[in-house]
Design an enzyme around this catalytic site. Structure first.
Site, PDB file in Angstrom:
ATOM      1  N   ARG A 118      40.824 -12.312 -20.928  1.00 23.71           N
ATOM      2  CA  ARG A 118      40.505 -10.901 -20.712  1.00 23.71           C
ATOM      3  C   ARG A 118      39.624 -10.655 -19.475  1.00 23.71           C
ATOM      4  NH1 ARG A 118      38.586 -10.056 -26.800  1.00 23.71           N
ATOM      5  NH2 ARG A 118      38.497 -12.317 -26.637  1.00 23.71           N
TER       6      ARG A 118
ATOM      7  N   GLY B 143      34.370 -11.640 -36.183  1.00 24.51           N
ATOM      8  CA  GLY B 143      34.635 -12.186 -37.508  1.00 24.51           C
ATOM      9  C   GLY B 143      33.669 -11.535 -38.497  1.00 24.51           C
TER      10      GLY B 143
ATOM     11  N   ASN C  14      33.618 -10.735 -23.149  1.00 28.19           N
ATOM     12  CA  ASN C  14      35.026 -11.119 -23.092  1.00 28.19           C
ATOM     13  C   ASN C  14      35.752 -10.535 -21.892  1.00 28.19           C
ATOM     14  OD1 ASN C  14      35.088 -12.675 -25.577  1.00 28.19           O
ATOM     15  ND2 ASN C  14      34.775 -10.710 -26.600  1.00 28.19           N
TER      16      ASN C  14
ATOM     17  N   ASN D 201       1.789 -12.119  21.008  1.00 29.46           N
ATOM     18  CA  ASN D 201       2.584 -10.901  20.940  1.00 29.46           C
ATOM     19  C   ASN D 201       3.937 -11.145  21.601  1.00 29.46           C
ATOM     20  OD1 ASN D 201       2.496  -7.739  20.627  1.00 29.46           O
ATOM     21  ND2 ASN D 201       3.471  -8.211  22.584  1.00 29.46           N
TER      22      ASN D 201
ATOM     23  N   ARG E 155      12.251 -13.264  37.324  1.00 28.05           N
ATOM     24  CA  ARG E 155      13.213 -12.219  37.673  1.00 28.05           C
ATOM     25  C   ARG E 155      13.049 -11.898  39.161  1.00 28.05           C
ATOM     26  NH1 ARG E 155       9.266  -7.878  37.696  1.00 28.05           N
ATOM     27  NH2 ARG E 155       8.138  -7.762  35.735  1.00 28.05           N
TER      28      ARG E 155
HETATM   29  C1  UD1 Z   1      34.508 -15.913 -32.074  1.00 30.33           C
HETATM   30  C2  UD1 Z   1      34.484 -16.129 -33.604  1.00 30.33           C
HETATM   31  C3  UD1 Z   1      34.189 -14.791 -34.274  1.00 30.33           C
HETATM   32  C4  UD1 Z   1      32.899 -14.223 -33.749  1.00 30.33           C
HETATM   33  C5  UD1 Z   1      32.930 -14.096 -32.231  1.00 30.33           C
HETATM   34  C6  UD1 Z   1      31.568 -13.698 -31.700  1.00 30.33           C
HETATM   35  C7  UD1 Z   1      36.083 -17.915 -34.136  1.00 30.33           C
HETATM   36  C8  UD1 Z   1      37.428 -18.226 -34.674  1.00 30.33           C
HETATM   37  N1  UD1 Z   1      35.770 -16.633 -34.058  1.00 30.33           N
HETATM   38  O1  UD1 Z   1      35.603 -15.049 -31.761  1.00 30.33           O
HETATM   39  O2  UD1 Z   1      34.070 -14.991 -35.692  1.00 30.33           O
HETATM   40  O3  UD1 Z   1      32.635 -12.964 -34.329  1.00 30.33           O
HETATM   41  O4  UD1 Z   1      33.278 -15.362 -31.648  1.00 30.33           O
HETATM   42  O5  UD1 Z   1      31.574 -13.506 -30.331  1.00 30.33           O
HETATM   43  O6  UD1 Z   1      35.340 -18.823 -33.834  1.00 30.33           O
HETATM   44  N2  UD1 Z   1      36.598 -21.775 -26.987  1.00 30.33           N
HETATM   45  C9  UD1 Z   1      36.838 -23.097 -26.676  1.00 30.33           C
HETATM   46  N3  UD1 Z   1      38.028 -23.643 -27.013  1.00 30.33           N
HETATM   47  C10 UD1 Z   1      38.985 -22.940 -27.675  1.00 30.33           C
HETATM   48  C11 UD1 Z   1      38.743 -21.589 -27.992  1.00 30.33           C
HETATM   49  C12 UD1 Z   1      37.528 -21.031 -27.625  1.00 30.33           C
HETATM   50  O7  UD1 Z   1      35.994 -23.772 -26.077  1.00 30.33           O
HETATM   51  O8  UD1 Z   1      40.034 -23.525 -27.969  1.00 30.33           O
HETATM   52  C13 UD1 Z   1      35.317 -21.177 -26.570  1.00 30.33           C
HETATM   53  C14 UD1 Z   1      35.482 -20.029 -25.612  1.00 30.33           C
HETATM   54  O9  UD1 Z   1      35.440 -20.516 -24.277  1.00 30.33           O
HETATM   55  C15 UD1 Z   1      34.306 -19.128 -25.937  1.00 30.33           C
HETATM   56  C16 UD1 Z   1      33.998 -19.434 -27.393  1.00 30.33           C
HETATM   57  O10 UD1 Z   1      34.678 -20.627 -27.719  1.00 30.33           O
HETATM   58  O11 UD1 Z   1      33.161 -19.417 -25.148  1.00 30.33           O
HETATM   59  C17 UD1 Z   1      34.440 -18.312 -28.316  1.00 30.33           C
HETATM   60  O12 UD1 Z   1      35.821 -18.110 -28.141  1.00 30.33           O
HETATM   61  P1  UD1 Z   1      36.443 -16.651 -28.132  1.00 30.33           P
HETATM   62  O13 UD1 Z   1      37.900 -16.774 -27.926  1.00 30.33           O
HETATM   63  O14 UD1 Z   1      35.683 -15.784 -27.225  1.00 30.33           O
HETATM   64  O15 UD1 Z   1      36.188 -16.236 -29.655  1.00 30.33           O
HETATM   65  P2  UD1 Z   1      36.130 -14.777 -30.251  1.00 30.33           P
HETATM   66  O16 UD1 Z   1      37.487 -14.235 -30.360  1.00 30.33           O
HETATM   67  O17 UD1 Z   1      35.148 -13.979 -29.492  1.00 30.33           O
HETATM   68 CA    CA Z   2      33.956 -14.206 -27.546  1.00 26.36          CA
END
Ligand code: UD1
Ligand code: CA
Length: 464
Positions: free
Chosen positions: A17, A141, A229, A378, A441
């Site tokens: 995003r 979540g 995000n 100066n 000069r």
């Molecule tokens: C996640 C939580 C959600 C919470 C929210 C808060 C889960 C399933 N959901 O959702 O409950 O309310 O954060 O902000 O955990 N990442 C990895 N590897 C992956 C996927 C993600 O390293 O395979 C990292 C991303 O880079 C990020 C973080 O995990 O920094 C969170 O991932 P993101 O996709 O933003 O989770 P949310 O949908 O925000």
């Molecule tokens: Ca997030």
């Protein structure tokens, strides 16, 4: 003896995003990558070497963070649970709490992490999560509690029933787990959910099903847990953090005329009674004394600024400004510059890698590069140090109490000794001894009555 606290930062996701080539964690908040902000918070909370889970363009994150972190590679992004799983090799055999945080919550400071660990230890729960009550839980979540009010699990929005969706207590994705239980649960997570991912949130319900306690730390200040995000949320996070920093400085006695247009980085110290005018950006590791007046429209980066300094409508980078220095308007003070006490650098003056002594005056339209200038000297308007011959840079050394006349060209390498004078408009190519006057000069000639004789001649030539 138990292990120290461990910490995992999840930063492998693509951050779709953000619509950017950069991995999400590298987007800047107040000049620092988000993931570095989290890393700092973790270290301040007692994690000696945080483990960063990297994946999408992970080499860039590694390059930005450098040593001081362990890196776990998640080649394919299969969800937050899978991300924690790839980090688990670093915590094998640990018996201490493990913090797990996302790489996209830049306002998460050390205080909350410390509180989370304290709560975790006090309650002796196997997992403690930071939660928050929000008006609009969309995208988060939801924290599901059982009839007794105990945390039974977390349901992601896409997997939630309409009833669960109405829950306003949300998961911040900031957790403290007991290492042994986390290590046993992670390999058992399933990806049977709406996104086909391994959710770290499912570790929470797994712990509950084992009959163990999950504790929560409800954070009243929702901003702290703000997740980024997209670029709009990034701008909101930046604004929120900026406001917090400005407030701290204001409470320490700094006068911030307009907090909305004042941009102060995290590593900036400012003494009391300093006034900061609008549109001023203070970045990097910078210290500023008291009773300074900075701005409007000024950028200061990685500088040491003593007390009583004025800088307005100017840029100052990697420089040292001693007490009572005045800079601006429209000056450019570049890296490696030292301005001695009460020295003045005025409008349209550029100074690079030069040391100016005390009470030096360089007031207008000048370039000083690779030079040293003694006290009380100066420098007249329009003076240029010609420091570059097209191949290398050369030094100009000017003594104390020297008077350099306006529009002089000082061709380096050059030494101009104490107490000497340079006539205005000179091109100076040879050293000037102490107390001497240097002329570089052509001498002025005056031809009396020349103009009318010339005009008369022209008129007759053209029969006018
Ligand atoms: C996640 C939580 C959600 C919470 C929210 C808060 C889960 C399933 N959901 O959702 O409950 O309310 O954060 O902000 O955990 N990442 C990895 N590897 C992956 C996927 C993600 O390293 O395979 C990292 C991303 O880079 C990020 C973080 O995990 O920094 C969170 O991932 P993101 O996709 O933003 O989770 P949310 O949908 O925000
Ligand atoms: Ca997030």
């Amino acid at each position: 003896m138990s292990h120290p606290i461990a910490g995992i930062i999840l930063a492998a996701g693509k951050g779709t995003r953000m619509k950017s080539e950069l991995p999400k964690g590298l987007h800047l908040v107040l000049g620092l990558p988000m993931v570095e902000l989290i890393g700092r918070a973790m270290k301040l909370a007692g994690v000696a070497k945080p483990i960063v889970v990297v994946g999408h363009r992970g080499e860039l994150i590694k390059e930005a963070l450098g040593d001081g972190y362990d890196y776990a590679w998640q080649r394919e992004q299969k969800g937050t649970g899978h991300a924690a799983m790839v980090a688990s090799e670093f915590i094998k055999g640990h018996d201490s709490p493990v913090l797990v945080v996302p790489g996209d919550t830049p306002l998460l400071g050390a205080e909350i992490l410390k509180e989370l660990v304290v709560r975790h230890r006090e309650t002796r729960a196997k997992c403690t999560l930071a939660t928050s009550l929000v008006e609009d839980p969309t995208g988060y979540g939801r924290v599901v509690r059982d009839g007794a009010g105990r945390v039974a699990g977390i349901v992601e929005e896409r997997d939630a029933t309409p009833e669960e969706r109405s829950i306003r207590e949300v998961n911040a994705a900031v957790y403290c787990f007991d290492a042994p239980i986390l290590l046993t649960i992670l390999p058992k997570l399933s990806n049977q959910n709406a996104q086909g991912e391994y959710y770290l949130t499912d570790a929470v319900s797994a712990i509950y099903r084992q009959g163990e306690d999950v504790a929560t730390l409800m954070v009243a200040d929702r901003e702290i847990l703000m997740g980024v995000n997209d670029h709009w949320q990034l701008a909101q996070a930046e604004k929120a953090l900026r406001g917090r920093i400005n407030r701290l400085h204001a409470l320490n006695g700094v006068s911030i005329v307009d907090p909305d247009s004042t941009f102060i980085g995290l590593d900036v110290r400012i003494g009391p009674d300093t006034v900061i005018e609008p549109n001023t950006h203070i970045q990097g590791e910078t210290s500023i004394g008291s009773k300074c007046h900075l701005g409007p429209s000024t950028k200061i980066k990685s500088c040491k600024i003593a007390s009583g300094v004025n800088v307005y409508f100017s840029q100052v980078v990697e420089a040292t400004l001693c007490e009572g220095v005045k800079v601006g308007p429209y000056a450019n003070i570049r890296p490696g510059t030292i301005l001695g006490k009460h020295t003045k650098v005025g409008n349209f003056v550029e100074v690079k890698k030069s040391t100016l002594g005390e009470s030096v005056s360089v007031s207008h339209l000048t370039y000083i590069g690779d030079a040293s200038i003694g006290d009380m000297t100066n420098i007249g308007a329009g003076t240029i140090t010609c420091n570059y011959d097209g191949f290398i840079k050369h030094q100009t050394t000017i003594g104390r109490d020297v008077f350099v006349g306006s529009n002089s060209t000082l061709v380096a390498p050059l030494t101009v000794e104490d107490g000497s004078m340079i006539a205005a408009g000179s091109v100076v190519t040879h050293n000037v001894p102490a107390d001497a006057l240097a002329f570089g000069r052509a001498r002025q000639e005056v031809k009396e009555g020349w103009v009318s004789r010339w005009r008369k001649k022209k008129r007759s030539e053209n029969q006018l």
